[in-house]
Motif scaffolding. Structure first.
Motif, PDB file in Angstrom:
ATOM      1  N   ALA A   1       3.902  22.118  -5.285  1.00  0.00           N
ATOM      2  CA  ALA A   1       3.950  23.608  -5.519  1.00  0.00           C
ATOM      3  C   ALA A   1       3.046  24.373  -4.727  1.00  0.00           C
ATOM      4  O   ALA A   1       3.404  25.407  -4.169  1.00  0.00           O
ATOM      5  N   ALA A   2       1.851  23.836  -4.925  1.00  0.00           N
ATOM      6  CA  ALA A   2       0.832  24.749  -4.116  1.00  0.00           C
ATOM      7  C   ALA A   2       1.227  24.825  -2.654  1.00  0.00           C
ATOM      8  O   ALA A   2       0.903  26.093  -2.052  1.00  0.00           O
ATOM      9  N   ALA A   3       1.488  23.772  -2.087  1.00  0.00           N
ATOM     10  CA  ALA A   3       1.597  23.559  -0.666  1.00  0.00           C
ATOM     11  C   ALA A   3       2.876  24.777  -0.342  1.00  0.00           C
ATOM     12  O   ALA A   3       3.039  25.296   0.521  1.00  0.00           O
TER      13      ALA A   3
ATOM     14  N   THR B   1      11.979  24.845  -6.994  1.00  0.00           N
ATOM     15  CA  THR B   1      12.627  26.093  -7.515  1.00  0.00           C
ATOM     16  C   THR B   1      11.936  27.254  -6.696  1.00  0.00           C
ATOM     17  O   THR B   1      12.772  28.397  -6.498  1.00  0.00           O
ATOM     18  N   LEU B   2      10.771  27.248  -6.389  1.00  0.00           N
ATOM     19  CA  LEU B   2      10.112  28.250  -5.290  1.00  0.00           C
ATOM     20  C   LEU B   2      10.844  28.415  -4.067  1.00  0.00           C
ATOM     21  O   LEU B   2      11.075  29.480  -3.737  1.00  0.00           O
TER      22      LEU B   2
ATOM     23  N   GLU C   1       8.581  32.406 -16.092  1.00  0.00           N
ATOM     24  CA  GLU C   1       7.757  33.360 -17.181  1.00  0.00           C
ATOM     25  C   GLU C   1       6.389  33.309 -16.712  1.00  0.00           C
ATOM     26  O   GLU C   1       5.543  32.468 -16.742  1.00  0.00           O
ATOM     27  N   GLY C   2       5.891  34.374 -16.220  1.00  0.00           N
ATOM     28  CA  GLY C   2       4.497  34.359 -15.808  1.00  0.00           C
ATOM     29  C   GLY C   2       4.058  33.251 -14.652  1.00  0.00           C
ATOM     30  O   GLY C   2       2.957  32.645 -14.813  1.00  0.00           O
ATOM     31  N   GLY C   3       4.998  33.057 -13.663  1.00  0.00           N
ATOM     32  CA  GLY C   3       4.648  32.153 -12.670  1.00  0.00           C
ATOM     33  C   GLY C   3       4.833  30.649 -13.113  1.00  0.00           C
ATOM     34  O   GLY C   3       4.467  29.944 -12.332  1.00  0.00           O
ATOM     35  N   ARG C   4       5.391  30.723 -14.250  1.00  0.00           N
ATOM     36  CA  ARG C   4       5.832  29.093 -14.644  1.00  0.00           C
ATOM     37  C   ARG C   4       7.383  29.073 -14.815  1.00  0.00           C
ATOM     38  O   ARG C   4       8.027  29.919 -14.969  1.00  0.00           O
ATOM     39  N   TYR C   5       7.868  28.018 -14.777  1.00  0.00           N
ATOM     40  CA  TYR C   5       9.484  27.825 -14.772  1.00  0.00           C
ATOM     41  C   TYR C   5       9.631  26.814 -15.942  1.00  0.00           C
ATOM     42  O   TYR C   5       8.753  25.907 -16.231  1.00  0.00           O
ATOM     43  N   PHE C   6      10.804  27.047 -16.743  1.00  0.00           N
ATOM     44  CA  PHE C   6      11.221  26.312 -17.943  1.00  0.00           C
ATOM     45  C   PHE C   6      12.866  26.014 -17.655  1.00  0.00           C
ATOM     46  O   PHE C   6      13.464  26.760 -17.306  1.00  0.00           O
ATOM     47  N   PHE C   7      13.161  24.828 -17.898  1.00  0.00           N
ATOM     48  CA  PHE C   7      14.454  24.478 -18.262  1.00  0.00           C
ATOM     49  C   PHE C   7      14.810  24.923 -19.516  1.00  0.00           C
ATOM     50  O   PHE C   7      14.170  24.512 -20.660  1.00  0.00           O
TER      51      PHE C   7
ATOM     52  N   MET D   1      16.354  24.599 -26.665  1.00  0.00           N
ATOM     53  CA  MET D   1      15.352  23.507 -26.445  1.00  0.00           C
ATOM     54  C   MET D   1      14.923  23.824 -25.041  1.00  0.00           C
ATOM     55  O   MET D   1      15.537  24.395 -24.273  1.00  0.00           O
ATOM     56  N   ARG D   2      13.583  23.743 -24.704  1.00  0.00           N
ATOM     57  CA  ARG D   2      12.882  23.957 -23.320  1.00  0.00           C
ATOM     58  C   ARG D   2      12.106  22.985 -23.040  1.00  0.00           C
ATOM     59  O   ARG D   2      11.437  22.545 -23.805  1.00  0.00           O
ATOM     60  N   ARG D   3      11.903  22.816 -21.795  1.00  0.00           N
ATOM     61  CA  ARG D   3      10.916  21.980 -21.000  1.00  0.00           C
ATOM     62  C   ARG D   3      10.238  22.544 -19.748  1.00  0.00           C
ATOM     63  O   ARG D   3      11.240  23.086 -18.994  1.00  0.00           O
ATOM     64  N   GLU D   4       8.959  22.632 -19.659  1.00  0.00           N
ATOM     65  CA  GLU D   4       8.327  22.993 -18.574  1.00  0.00           C
ATOM     66  C   GLU D   4       8.777  22.411 -17.229  1.00  0.00           C
ATOM     67  O   GLU D   4       8.720  21.228 -17.428  1.00  0.00           O
ATOM     68  N   LEU D   5       9.037  22.955 -16.118  1.00  0.00           N
ATOM     69  CA  LEU D   5       8.918  22.252 -15.149  1.00  0.00           C
ATOM     70  C   LEU D   5       8.005  21.537 -14.443  1.00  0.00           C
ATOM     71  O   LEU D   5       6.870  22.156 -14.469  1.00  0.00           O
ATOM     72  N   GLY D   6       7.908  20.375 -13.698  1.00  0.00           N
ATOM     73  CA  GLY D   6       6.729  19.699 -13.207  1.00  0.00           C
ATOM     74  C   GLY D   6       6.612  20.423 -11.754  1.00  0.00           C
ATOM     75  O   GLY D   6       7.280  21.178 -11.391  1.00  0.00           O
ATOM     76  N   ALA D   7       5.600  19.734 -11.245  1.00  0.00           N
ATOM     77  CA  ALA D   7       4.969  20.313 -10.114  1.00  0.00           C
ATOM     78  C   ALA D   7       5.898  20.490  -8.943  1.00  0.00           C
ATOM     79  O   ALA D   7       6.197  21.546  -8.238  1.00  0.00           O
ATOM     80  N   PHE D   8       6.594  19.256  -8.570  1.00  0.00           N
ATOM     81  CA  PHE D   8       7.673  19.256  -7.605  1.00  0.00           C
ATOM     82  C   PHE D   8       9.027  19.978  -7.909  1.00  0.00           C
ATOM     83  O   PHE D   8       9.617  20.520  -7.189  1.00  0.00           O
TER      84      PHE D   8
END
Lengths: 78, 429
Positions: free
Chosen positions: B333-335, B13-14, B59-65, B1-8
């Motif tokens: 995330a952008a900030a 994480t960054l 993965e490619g600049g995105r994060y997943f739980f 099971m996986r879920r992409e992290l939201g913006a915050f």
């Protein structure tokens, strides 16, 4: 007016005035239904304290979820 | 099971990838469970909460739980030579990054009794899986489960849900095309404010300290009487406690770190989003359901606490009403990427989080002496931060600062100023 004389209508009116709403119902949740921010909650609690001459402790506030909860607290039933 | 992290969650994480961003929550008990019971209690929590079985895959600049092949929650039993041993242990926990790619995103240290019975449980977690509300709830659950286990019972509870990214539960005005429109306008407004702030400050903000820095902590409390008096004064003026705390901290920082100059200072405040989500999210469900908002306020040498608190209260209230807490979340995330790429600016002078009253069930199996919480900081973060809560009718202030930027005496003087401001006799009605 003593807190024994308070009617839930009085509390509904007070909530409407403080939150700038036309109408509320007893089971409305102050935050999730009526959109009250923390400053709105402070204003509302302070208005209740002033009007009814009671003091509501800071750690009682999380128990006041709805309009009816506020009424019950003013009546001293909580 | 996986879920992409939201913006915050991604922003947190960054930040953690750049420098450790741990939350360390400290529960101080009069007497605690045996270590093996605590270990079984942690395992019961792990089985119940999906995020305690998660790791973060990039993965490619995105994060997943990802909820696969994650080890058990590590428990380290630590000697407790004295009543203050938890302070040094907490500072070490703040500086040591969790291996988020491997998981789990939580670890536990247990400062077992020194013979008096007293002990401390330290939970160190990745901020993307927990906020103050759910951390407090998790502590309550842990104590209940350990009490059940000690009594020879098997704790029973249903598995908690894995929450969606918090922005998927925003009110309708902050979803879909309206979200995109709102974010665009908000980013332009923030960019404009940034330019104005920098021009007004004209290079007088403190630069980030050089590496390496170390997280250091200190705590103080307002007595029951001081707390009651402060609540009364704030309420009489229709001010949130958060605004008053923010004002006191800014005044102390302006005095001690900026020599009382007249200049604008930036400050971060935090908002609990749980009751505003659709549907509202209970504290029992783990997640980072909070927002970080930044404001700028003009400081000067002779500012009055209450006037400053009123100046803070009004724009924070107005921004919250406008929905800025959602927009800050969506742009975080952008900030964060911008901040880390520039590597030259501080996020703010101060950061204050007031989480309100905390209660533990009086019938709980272990008596709680105190609760502390700290969040790791780094050189681009705020200069002075505090986590505040109301517990046992007292206001508990947990302060974090960076060494060598501040040393212990300087940090204590600053805390002393805050305490004095909050407890000063009233000179105005």
């Amino acid at each position: 007016m003593t807190t024994d004389d308070v009617e839930i209508d009085d509390i509904r009116s007070l909530v409407c005035v403080q939150l700038g709403l036309a109408r509320v119902v007893d089971e409305d949740h102050l935050v999730s239904d009526l959109g009250a921010e923390s400053a709105d909650v402070v204003n509302l609690i302070a208005a209740v304290e002033d009007k009814y001459g009671i003091e509501i402790a800071e750690d009682e506030i999380p128990d006041i979820h709805t309009v009816r909860d506020l009424y019950e607290r003013v009546r001293g039933r909580r | 099971m996986r879920r992409e992290l939201g913006a915050f969650e991604s922003a947190l994480t960054l930040s953690d990838a750049h420098a450790p961003l741990n939350v360390v929550a400290v529960l101080r008990l009069e007497a605690g469970p045996p270590a093996e019971v605590l270990e079984r209690g942690l395992e019961a929590l792990r089985l119940r909460h999906p995020l305690l079985r998660a790791r973060i895959a990039a993965e490619g600049g995105r994060y997943f739980f990802e909820l696969r092949r994650v080890p058990a929650i590590p428990l380290r039993v630590v000697p407790r030579p004295d009543d203050a041993a938890w302070v040094e242990e907490t500072e070490a926990e703040l500086d040591e990054r969790l291996d988020s790619g491997r998981g789990p995103l939580l670890r536990c240290a247990y400062l077992a009794s020194d013979g008096t019975g007293a002990c401390e449980i330290l939970l160190t977690f990745h901020h993307a899986i927990m906020d103050a509300a759910s951390a407090t709830s998790l502590f309550k659950e842990l104590l209940t489960v350990c009490g059940e286990l000690e009594a020879g019972r098997v704790p029973e509870s249903d598995e908690a849900p894995l929450l969606p990214a918090v922005e998927d539960s925003f009110p309708s005005a902050f979803r879909g095309w309206r979200r995109r429109q709102g974010v665009g306008r908000f980013m332009l407004r923030m960019l404009g404010a940034e330019v104005v702030d920098r021009w007004r400050a004209r290079g007088r903000w403190n630069a980030p300290p050089p590496e390496p820095t170390r997280n250091r902590i200190l705590s103080f409390q307002l007595s029951e009487n001081e707390t009651r008096a402060l609540v009364r004064r704030s309420r009489r003026r229709r001010l949130t406690l958060h605004s008053v705390f923010d004002a006191a901290t800014l005044l102390a920082v302006a005095r001690r770190l900026y020599a009382g100059q007249s200049l604008p200072l930036r400050h971060l405040v935090f908002a609990n989003l749980r009751p505003y989500l659709t549907p509202p999210v209970a504290d029992e469900n783990l997640g980072a359901c909070f927002a970080m908002l930044r404001f700028t306020t003009a400081l000067g040498p002779h500012r009055d606490l209450w006037k400053l608190a009123a100046e803070i209260n009004a724009p924070v209230h107005a921004a919250s009403k406008r929905g800025a807490k959602y927009l800050f979340q969506l742009t975080s995330a952008a900030a964060m990427r911008f901040l880390l790429r520039r590597d030259t600016d501080r996020m703010a002078a101060t950061a204050i989080s007031y989480t309100g009253p905390v209660r533990f069930d009086a019938a709980a199996p272990y008596r709680v002496r105190g609760l502390h919480a700290f969040v790791s900081n780094f050189r681009l973060g705020p200069e002075y931060t505090a986590q505040i809560r109301l517990y046992d009718s007292k206001l508990w202030w947990d302060i974090l600062y960076l060494e060598p930027e501040l040393d212990s005496p300087a940090a204590r003087r600053l805390a002393g100023d805050i305490h004095a401001l909050l407890t000063a006799d009233e000179t105005t009605p």
